[in-house]
Structures are given as structure tokens and as C-alpha cells.
Design an enzyme around this catalytic site. Structure first.
Site, PDB file in Angstrom:
ATOM      1  N   ASP A 193     -72.638  30.321 -55.199  1.00 59.28           N
ATOM      2  CA  ASP A 193     -71.922  29.901 -54.001  1.00 59.28           C
ATOM      3  C   ASP A 193     -72.505  28.594 -53.459  1.00 59.28           C
ATOM      4  O   ASP A 193     -73.735  28.423 -53.424  1.00 59.28           O
ATOM      5  CB  ASP A 193     -72.077  31.019 -52.960  1.00 59.28           C
ATOM      6  CG  ASP A 193     -71.219  30.818 -51.737  1.00 59.28           C
ATOM      7  OD1 ASP A 193     -69.992  30.796 -51.873  1.00 59.28           O
ATOM      8  OD2 ASP A 193     -71.791  30.674 -50.624  1.00 59.28           O
ATOM      9  N   GLU A 253     -70.187  26.677 -57.783  1.00 61.54           N
ATOM     10  CA  GLU A 253     -69.134  26.213 -56.878  1.00 61.54           C
ATOM     11  C   GLU A 253     -69.545  24.835 -56.358  1.00 61.54           C
ATOM     12  O   GLU A 253     -70.235  24.722 -55.346  1.00 61.54           O
ATOM     13  CB  GLU A 253     -68.964  27.196 -55.712  1.00 61.54           C
ATOM     14  CG  GLU A 253     -67.772  26.837 -54.839  1.00 61.54           C
ATOM     15  CD  GLU A 253     -67.864  27.357 -53.406  1.00 61.54           C
ATOM     16  OE1 GLU A 253     -66.826  27.513 -52.765  1.00 61.54           O
ATOM     17  OE2 GLU A 253     -68.996  27.583 -52.910  1.00 61.54           O
TER      18      GLU A 253
HETATM   19  C1  GLC Z   1     -68.171  29.445 -50.407  1.00 65.73           C
HETATM   20  C2  GLC Z   1     -67.323  30.675 -50.495  1.00 65.73           C
HETATM   21  C3  GLC Z   1     -66.649  30.862 -49.182  1.00 65.73           C
HETATM   22  C4  GLC Z   1     -67.705  31.030 -48.125  1.00 65.73           C
HETATM   23  C5  GLC Z   1     -68.659  29.849 -48.109  1.00 65.73           C
HETATM   24  C6  GLC Z   1     -69.885  30.145 -47.323  1.00 65.73           C
HETATM   25  O1  GLC Z   1     -67.402  28.298 -50.233  1.00 65.73           O
HETATM   26  O2  GLC Z   1     -66.439  30.580 -51.566  1.00 65.73           O
HETATM   27  O3  GLC Z   1     -65.779  31.956 -49.175  1.00 65.73           O
HETATM   28  O4  GLC Z   1     -67.111  31.146 -46.856  1.00 65.73           O
HETATM   29  O5  GLC Z   1     -69.109  29.574 -49.412  1.00 65.73           O
HETATM   30  O6  GLC Z   1     -70.668  31.101 -47.987  1.00 65.73           O
END
Ligand code: GLC
Length: 518
Positions: A193, A253
Site C-alpha cells: 500500500d 501501489e
Molecule cells: C491506498 C489504498 C487506499 C487507502 C490508502 C491509505 O491508496 O488503496 O484504499 O485509503 O492507501 O491507506
């Protein structure tokens, strides 16, 4: 192939909304276990679970209070193990979500930091200062919150999500244990994440433009990340690869405002996969998508890092509504469902014909639209609250899955009081309604996943309003975006079409897969 993820189809499960096995209105492992045959029939290679860890669920579980357990609402560690074992029987691997940028304010380490007071080693696990700087939260509002003793702590997201201090060696050490905990349990990989977060410029400087963005900044895309992920890759590679789940992977991500912002991650020994989110960000037109696809392929070219394709996930508006309305639409009335569905089906054939792996978000295979008309009082996403409603937030793509029946909860579980309400008009979109219909979007996904092309990617002669490419000698995918029908290249057979095709030409907003003449 040892790097199984290079051309895999991975299915994202948002656990709260996939299937409710215990009748509390929230999804869980028992529900997911019962739906495993569905995933096997869909033909996916792996599932990625969004967080299911103990959490106050202030940000849907991305606020983790304990990284090494299962929240009782989702089940137990034994239920998790049972899912992994049953999935393995069906040849499906499991990926878990690691949230290293921040934890929940309910995490014992943050509670200890609050109790220990300014200057303590406990506080140094987080980023406490006597005064805030001008950074803004990604979710809106300031990125700092004051504690009762006067100090402030940094949170790039909600105030309930304090950022870890990655320059304190105790933090990487803690996460190494978390990684090993899940890898030792037999997971095939990790989704990381906010992978472009973690390290912050130690000076925490004010910035000229503090509005949220994904460009390199004192808080995103820091150079320290490169060595850090090489270390995680070494951990992944230290696991034996000769037994299922084989070589272990991780998918980061990494958001960027431009494709070039991701270049530093595409190096030998980097994180094995970096999400490519640029299909989301590209409008539904041929030249723009041509550019995005070309640049994305060039990004990964010659590197051992791959950039999986995605058209939806739990953070963005569902494709049907994005393509049939706009990413800014605020009510269901603003969306032309027929148009959006036609385009989303064409996008699915594009997604699954591109070279490399694809991630499919639960409900995408049913052509679910975003549910924009959720009442304000029912909204759960902190983005809605923190922006005073200026941004609707992401609840509309997180609505519990419709499995069967003609009204809520549509077979999601026994309890009609689901954690987010479902719309009244989803009866035609349930799995049950689509399963045996050869023209349904579910059937399209099943067939496309079963017949994904292999072979080298080449663009065919560009048409101003269409995209066309081959994969190897015998396969072509053509997508028409424009108003005029486009002539199809000579072909032996139409393998799949996202909509009706007659007379050798392709109508607007339609895609085909062709077997070419030898
Ligand atoms: C990432 C996740 C999202 C979350 C954010 C904070 O972007 O995909 O859903 O709110 O991180 O953890």
C-alpha cells in the site's frame, strides 16, 4: 515459469464486500471460502485480499491495529489458513495487502507513543513535531493533528492513520517480521500500500504547492525507496520456489502524476511488480490510450519489473460510470449506463489482450456501475467527511457484491442490513443472472480469461479512431472508439466480441479478438 505473475490474472477481493458468511452484513473469510469455486470458474490465477487485519475500519481496514492477525469480523487466522489451503487446491495463489506507510492510531505502538510523551523513543517510531508544516492530507485537510500535550503528528491520510518514521531502524525491522509472518503462512505475494510513500524528507520542509498530488515530493517517491525495496526483494527471493506458491512476489501501489515518475522503480532487483494506473487516468479515446499503452510498455521494457494493467480497484470510480459519465459524476442520473457498459466491456477485452498481467477488481466482471446515490448518512469513506462532501469518496465502488436474487442483499449473505447499502436495481447484474447468459459481461470475462493471447505485442497501422494490435502471428485485438465503423483486418474467425459485429466492420465502442488468416 517461475515468475508466475508475469502474465497472471489477479482478482482483487475487498473483504468487507465480497461475501458474508456469518450474517453480520459484512463480508468475511467464510463467505469468500464458499465462493472459491466461482473464482476458479472465472479462471483467475491469484486473489489479492485488501486488508482484513484487526482495525477500527476508519479507512476500510487500511488503518491497521495489528499486522499479524485477522479482525474477528472477518474470521480468524485459522479461517485465513483454510482459505489459502482451499485456494491452493484449485491452483489459486493468495496475495495479502501490507500497509507500511501508516498504521491505525489504535495500534499499540502509537498508543504507547502518545502515552510516553515528547522526546521519547516511542514517539520516534512516528513523526511528531512541536509545530506542523504546510503539508496536506491525501484525503483532504491538513496532514497534521495536535495531541493533548501540544505536539503534532504527521498523517498523509486520515488523522486515525499516523505515518511511521521509516528513518528509525526499528520500523523496517518491524515490517520485515510482518513480511515473514505472511510469507511463512504460504502467501504467494504482497500488495504494498502507498508504496511510493514511507520515507519523508527529514527536514519536513514547507512546499510551495501543498495540494495533494502524486509527483515526487518531500513525502512521495523518495530515493531511499529503491534500496529499501531491493531488500524486500531479497527476502521474497530467499523463499524456495520449487513448491506452490512458487516464487514469491510483491506488487507496489505506486501512483504518479506522469508515467516518468515510476521510472526509478524499473531496475534489476526492484519490487517485482509496480501497478500501472495510467489506464484509469486516460480518457476513452484512441490517441490518448495509444500513448499510455506505448509509454507503459516502454517503462517495463528490458527490466525484470513488470507493470500490471488495471481498469478498476477499490479506490477509483467503476469503469461503467467513468466511461458512461465522467470521473466527476456525483449522481447515478449523470451516467449513461448503456454507453458505460458498452465501453467497459470493450475495455475488458483491451485489458485482457495487453501483454503482461491484469488485475480485476471484484464486480468489474459483472459490469457493476458505481453506486453514486448512496445517502450521505450511509457514507463511510473518510474522504467524504474530510472534504465536507466536496469529494464523494470511494464508497460507490465498494458496495457488497450481488450474487443472486432480485433484491438486497442479493445473496451477499443472510442479512439485508449490509454495511453499505446496495442499489435497488441490481437484479440483472447478479452472478446468478449472468452465469448462463452467453452475452453477459461475466461470460465475456470468463471467455477472455480462458483465451488470453500470448506472443509479442505489435501495433497495427494506426487508425485515428481505433486501436489495433497483434499478439504473435495469429491474433489481433481491435477497439473502435469513433462514430464510424472500422474495417476489420482479414481474419479467419472472431474469437470474442464485446458487442454485436456484423458485415466485417466494428461499430463504435466495441472491441474484438480475431484469429488472423495464416
Ligand atoms: C491506498 C489504498 C487506499 C487507502 C490508502 C491509505 O491508496 O488503496 O484504499 O485509503 O492507501 O491507506
Amino acid at each position: 515459469m517461475t515468475q508466475w505473475w508475469r502474465d497472471a490474472v489477479v482478482y482483487q477481493i475487498y473483504p468487507r464486500s465480497f461475501a458474508d458468511g456469518n450474517g453480520d452484513g459484512t463480508g468475511d473469510f467464510a463467505g469468500a471460502l464458499a465462493r472459491l469455486p466461482y473464482l476458479a470458474e472465472l479462471g483467475v490465477d491469484a486473489v489479492w485480499f485488501s486488508p482484513f487485519y484487526p482495525s477500527p475500519l476508519a479507512d476500510g481496514g487500511y488503518d491497521v491495529a495489528d499486522y499479524c492477525d485477522v479482525d474477528p469480523r472477518f474470521g480468524t487466522l485459522a479461517d485465513f489458513d483454510a482459505f489459502v489451503a482451499a485456494a491452493a487446491e484449485l491452483g489459486i495463489r493468495v496475495i495479502v495487502d501490507i500497509v507500511p506507510n501508516h498504521c491505525s492510531s489504535a495500534h499499540p505502538a502509537f498508543q504507547a507513543a502518545l502515552a510516553a510523551g515528547p522526546g521519547s523513543p516511542e514517539r520516534d517510531l512516528f513523526i511528531f513535531r512541536d509545530a506542523p508544516n504546510n503539508w496536506q492530507s491525501v484525503f483532504g485537510g491538513p496532514a497534521w493533528t495536535q495531541t493533548p500535550d501540544g505536539q503534532w503528528y504527521l498523517h498523509l491520510f486520515d488523522s486515525s492513520q499516523p505515518d511511521w518514521n521509516w528513518s528509525n531502524p526499528a520500523v523496517p525491522a518491524l515490517f520485515e517480521k510482518v513480511l515473514r509472518f505472511w510469507l511463512d503462512r504460504g502467501v504467494a505475494g504482497l500488495r504494498v500500500d502507498v508504496a511510493h510513500g514511507l520515507f519523508k524528507d527529514p527536514d519536513l520542509p514547507d512546499v510551495p504547492d501543498p495540494s495533494p498530488s502524486d509527483r515526487p515530493s518531500p513525502w512521495f517517491h523518495r530515493p531511499e525507496l529503491i534500496e529499501h525495496y531491493a531488500g524486500w526483494r531479497a527476502i521474497l527471493d530467499s523463499y524456495p520456489e520449487d513448491v506452490f506458491p512458487g516464487r514469491r512476489t510483491a506488487v507496489g501501489e505506486f501512483w504518479g502524476d506522469e508515467i516518468t515518475h515510476l521510472e526509478p522503480y524499473f531496475i534489476p532487483g526492484g519490487m517485482p511488480q509496480a501497478f500501472n494506473f495510467f489506464l484509469f487516468r486516460t480518457a476513452w479515446n484512441a490517441p490518448a490510450l495509444h500513448h499510455t499503452i506505448t509509454a507503459s510498455i516502454a517503462l517495463a521494457d528490458g527490466s525484470d519489473v513488470v507493470a500490471p494493467w488495471v481498469i478498476s480497484n477499490h479506490d477509483v470510480m467503476r469503469p461503467v460510470s467513468r466511461y458512461g459519465g465522467s470521473p466527476e459524476a456525483r449522481s447515478d442520473a449523470e451516467v449513461d449506463l448503456a454507453l458505460g457498459t458498452r465501453r467497459a466491456r470493450a475495455a475488458a477485452l483491451l485489458l485482457l489482450a495487453l501483454p503482461g498481467s491484469a488485475y480485476v477488481y471484484q464486480g468489474e466482471e459483472l459490469a457493476l456501475p458505481e453506486y453514486l446515490d448512496i445517502q450521505d448518512a450511509d457514507r463511510d469513506d473518510p474522504v467524504f467527511r474530510r472534504t465536507g462532501g466536496a469529494r464523494l469518496g470511494r464508497d460507490g465502488c465498494r458496495v457488497p457484491m450481488p450474487w443472486s436474487g432480485t433484491r438486497a442483499p442479493y445473496g451477499f449473505g443472510d442479512n439485508p442490513d449490509t454495511w453499505l447499502p446496495q442499489p435497488p436495481n441490481w437484479a440483472p447484474l447478479t452472478v446468478e443472472a449472468q452465469l448462463d447468459d452467453p452475452d453477459s459481461t461475466l461470460s465475456l470475462y470468463r471467455k477472455a480469461i480462458a483465451h488470453r493471447p500470448k506472443g509479442e505485442f505489435h501495433w497495427l497501422e494506426p487508425e485515428p479512431t481505433a486501436l489495433a494490435f497483434t499478439r504473435g502471428a495469429g491474433f489481433a485485438c481491435v477497439v473502435n472508439f469513433g462514430g464510424d465503423p472500422v474495417a476489420l483486418p482479414d481474419h479467419e474467425e472472431i474469437i470474442l466480441a464485446s458487442g454485436p459485429v456484423t458485415g466485417g466492420t466494428l461499430p463504435q465502442d466495441t472491441a474484438v479478438w480475431l484469429r488472423l488468416n495464416p
